[in-house]
Design a protein around this motif. Sequence first.
Motif, short mmCIF file in Angstrom:
data_model
loop_
_atom_site.label_atom_id
_atom_site.label_comp_id
_atom_site.label_asym_id
_atom_site.label_seq_id
_atom_site.Cartn_x
_atom_site.Cartn_y
_atom_site.Cartn_z
N LEU A 86 29.00 25.34 -26.58
CA LEU A 86 28.53 25.67 -27.93
C LEU A 86 29.59 26.45 -28.69
O LEU A 86 29.85 26.21 -29.87
N GLU A 87 30.21 27.40 -27.98
CA GLU A 87 31.26 28.20 -28.62
C GLU A 87 32.44 27.33 -29.01
O GLU A 87 33.00 27.46 -30.09
N GLU A 88 32.76 26.40 -28.10
CA GLU A 88 33.88 25.49 -28.38
C GLU A 88 33.56 24.63 -29.59
O GLU A 88 34.39 24.42 -30.47
N PHE A 89 32.28 24.19 -29.63
CA PHE A 89 31.87 23.35 -30.76
C PHE A 89 31.98 24.15 -32.06
O PHE A 89 32.52 23.66 -33.06
N ALA A 90 31.48 25.40 -32.03
CA ALA A 90 31.53 26.24 -33.24
C ALA A 90 32.98 26.44 -33.67
O ALA A 90 33.30 26.39 -34.85
N PHE A 91 33.85 26.64 -32.69
CA PHE A 91 35.27 26.85 -32.99
C PHE A 91 35.86 25.61 -33.65
O PHE A 91 36.45 25.67 -34.73
N ILE A 92 35.64 24.45 -33.00
CA ILE A 92 36.25 23.21 -33.52
C ILE A 92 35.67 22.88 -34.90
O ILE A 92 36.40 22.58 -35.85
N ALA A 93 34.32 23.00 -34.99
CA ALA A 93 33.67 22.65 -36.26
C ALA A 93 34.20 23.54 -37.38
O ALA A 93 34.63 23.05 -38.43
N SER A 94 34.21 24.86 -37.15
CA SER A 94 34.61 25.75 -38.24
C SER A 94 36.10 25.59 -38.55
O SER A 94 36.50 25.63 -39.71
N HIS A 95 36.88 25.35 -37.51
CA HIS A 95 38.32 25.19 -37.72
C HIS A 95 38.60 23.90 -38.51
O HIS A 95 39.32 23.89 -39.50
N VAL A 128 16.75 31.41 -5.43
CA VAL A 128 17.96 32.10 -5.91
C VAL A 128 19.09 31.09 -6.13
O VAL A 128 19.80 31.14 -7.14
N ALA A 129 19.19 30.11 -5.19
CA ALA A 129 20.25 29.10 -5.33
C ALA A 129 20.02 28.28 -6.59
O ALA A 129 20.96 27.96 -7.33
N GLN A 130 18.73 27.96 -6.84
CA GLN A 130 18.40 27.18 -8.05
C GLN A 130 18.74 27.97 -9.31
O GLN A 130 19.28 27.44 -10.27
N LEU A 131 18.41 29.27 -9.25
CA LEU A 131 18.69 30.15 -10.39
C LEU A 131 20.19 30.19 -10.69
O LEU A 131 20.62 30.18 -11.83
N GLU A 132 20.95 30.23 -9.60
CA GLU A 132 22.42 30.25 -9.74
C GLU A 132 22.90 28.98 -10.43
O GLU A 132 23.73 29.02 -11.33
N VAL A 133 22.28 27.82 -10.03
CA VAL A 133 22.66 26.54 -10.66
C VAL A 133 22.32 26.60 -12.15
O VAL A 133 23.13 26.26 -13.01
N TYR A 134 21.08 27.08 -12.47
CA TYR A 134 20.69 27.17 -13.88
C TYR A 134 21.63 28.08 -14.66
O TYR A 134 22.01 27.79 -15.78
N SER A 135 21.99 29.23 -14.03
CA SER A 135 22.80 30.18 -14.80
C SER A 135 24.20 29.60 -15.03
O SER A 135 24.80 29.82 -16.07
N GLN A 136 24.69 28.81 -14.05
CA GLN A 136 26.00 28.16 -14.27
C GLN A 136 25.91 27.12 -15.39
O GLN A 136 26.80 27.01 -16.23
N LYS A 137 24.76 26.38 -15.40
CA LYS A 137 24.58 25.37 -16.46
C LYS A 137 24.52 26.05 -17.82
O LYS A 137 25.09 25.58 -18.81
N LEU A 138 23.79 27.19 -17.85
CA LEU A 138 23.63 27.93 -19.11
C LEU A 138 24.98 28.45 -19.60
O LEU A 138 25.31 28.33 -20.78
N ALA A 139 25.76 28.98 -18.65
CA ALA A 139 27.08 29.50 -19.03
C ALA A 139 27.94 28.36 -19.58
O ALA A 139 28.65 28.53 -20.57
N LYS A 140 27.82 27.18 -18.95
CA LYS A 140 28.63 26.05 -19.42
C LYS A 140 28.17 25.63 -20.81
O LYS A 140 28.99 25.40 -21.71
N SER A 141 26.84 25.56 -21.00
CA SER A 141 26.39 25.10 -22.31
C SER A 141 26.74 26.13 -23.38
O SER A 141 27.04 25.77 -24.52
#
Length: 408
Positions: A158-167, A141-154
């Motif tokens: 990605l959203e930030e990249f899409a924002f900057i790129a399109s802007h 469960v602790a590992q899953l939590e780490v993965y889910s935090q990494k996924l949320a960060k990525s």
Amino acid sequence: MSFCQILLIEDSPSDADHVLECLEEAAQVNNKACCVVTDWVSSLKEGIEKLSQKNYQLVLLDLGLPDSFGIDSVRRLLDVNFDIPVVVLTGDISDELWMSSLHAGAQDYLIKKDISPQTLFKTISHSIERFKLKLELKKAVAQLEVYSQKLAKSNRDLEEFAFIASHDLQEPLRTMISFSSRIEESTSDLLSLKNKEYLSRIQRAGSRMQNLLDDLLEYSRINSENQVKSQVSIKEVFNDIWSDLELVIKESSASIVVSDNKKIVQVSDRGNLNSRFLNDCDFLPDIFASQSQMRRLFENLISNSIKYAKKDTKPQIQIKSLRGFNDNWVISVEDNGIGFDEKYKTKIFEQFQRLHGASDYEGTGMGLASVKKIIENYDGAIDVKSNLDQGSVFTVSLPLIQKASFAI
Ligand code: ADP
């Protein structure tokens, strides 16, 4: 179990003797499989001291000690050392007491009069095994939590990249479009028909790219944070949508009705809007959400239902609003348009995915991706049923009340 160190915390010498004898016998019977070393103390205080000095694999804990009583003993013991299985020993145990002991962290219990080498061995080995599994689960469960935090960060990156790129891509694109129209204006007499066509194709591609960037930018801005949420009147959201789409409704001669299971309100009749909508549609709910996201969501669905009409048929759109289970609001948008093969029902919600060419129907393929992203922000769901040449029904389900963590 091959080697096991057990701590016995028991204040009654005769009960302790019995347990020690049973342990010894159990170790002899299972001598190939187990070797038991036991320390015996008669108070919780001594037990806690022992636990801090030595590594044990299990604690046998009497629930009636001179310095502690009942599940309090389990709690106090586990406060000191969390990573150890505890088996409680008691004269009798009610379901309620056992449940409380379990919640406090005990692995199992033994009724003192039932203790025998067999029951003791079985309970100890099962408890140790169960405890190992519990630790593994905790680790996973602790590992899953780490993965889910990494996924949320990525995802955020990605959203930030899409924002900057399109802007950042918008500015050079605007320059290209504007200079190509200046060339067209200043050289129109000199250009051959062929070159004029090339220039106009550059401009069409440019404005299409501008639309794509606008939609991408909007998409990257949809997230559950940074949104101002309030009690939103869906009736007013729809009213705004009718004024936004007024021209499209008129040009397409669309007929639109909004209903719940009691009332039907005609919003437009062959392109003519009903100005009484706001008074008539009092059954539409209020929802705790972002006003702009709700507008975007329904405007996308409704404008698609007009856009993807059959060439020779006037759009007829039915919007149904219902109370679903568990305080959910269910709303469907049904059209009589071109429909599509249901094997594409997942694909159409992906970014930039279109089933119809830009020459037939204008669009960027970002509308339904945004719709889905908004709905997921609210823990809602969307489904679609469609038949080629017969029309489509998009059904949205949204919780009317948002979880506290979601609300701002
Ligand atoms: P766009 O309309 O800009 O292409 P959308 O993301 O809104 O993008 O829709 C994705 C695709 O799903 C559309 O290109 C179209 O092929 C299909 N689609 C969406 N809504 C409907 C509808 N009401 N009827 C038929 N097809 C639809």
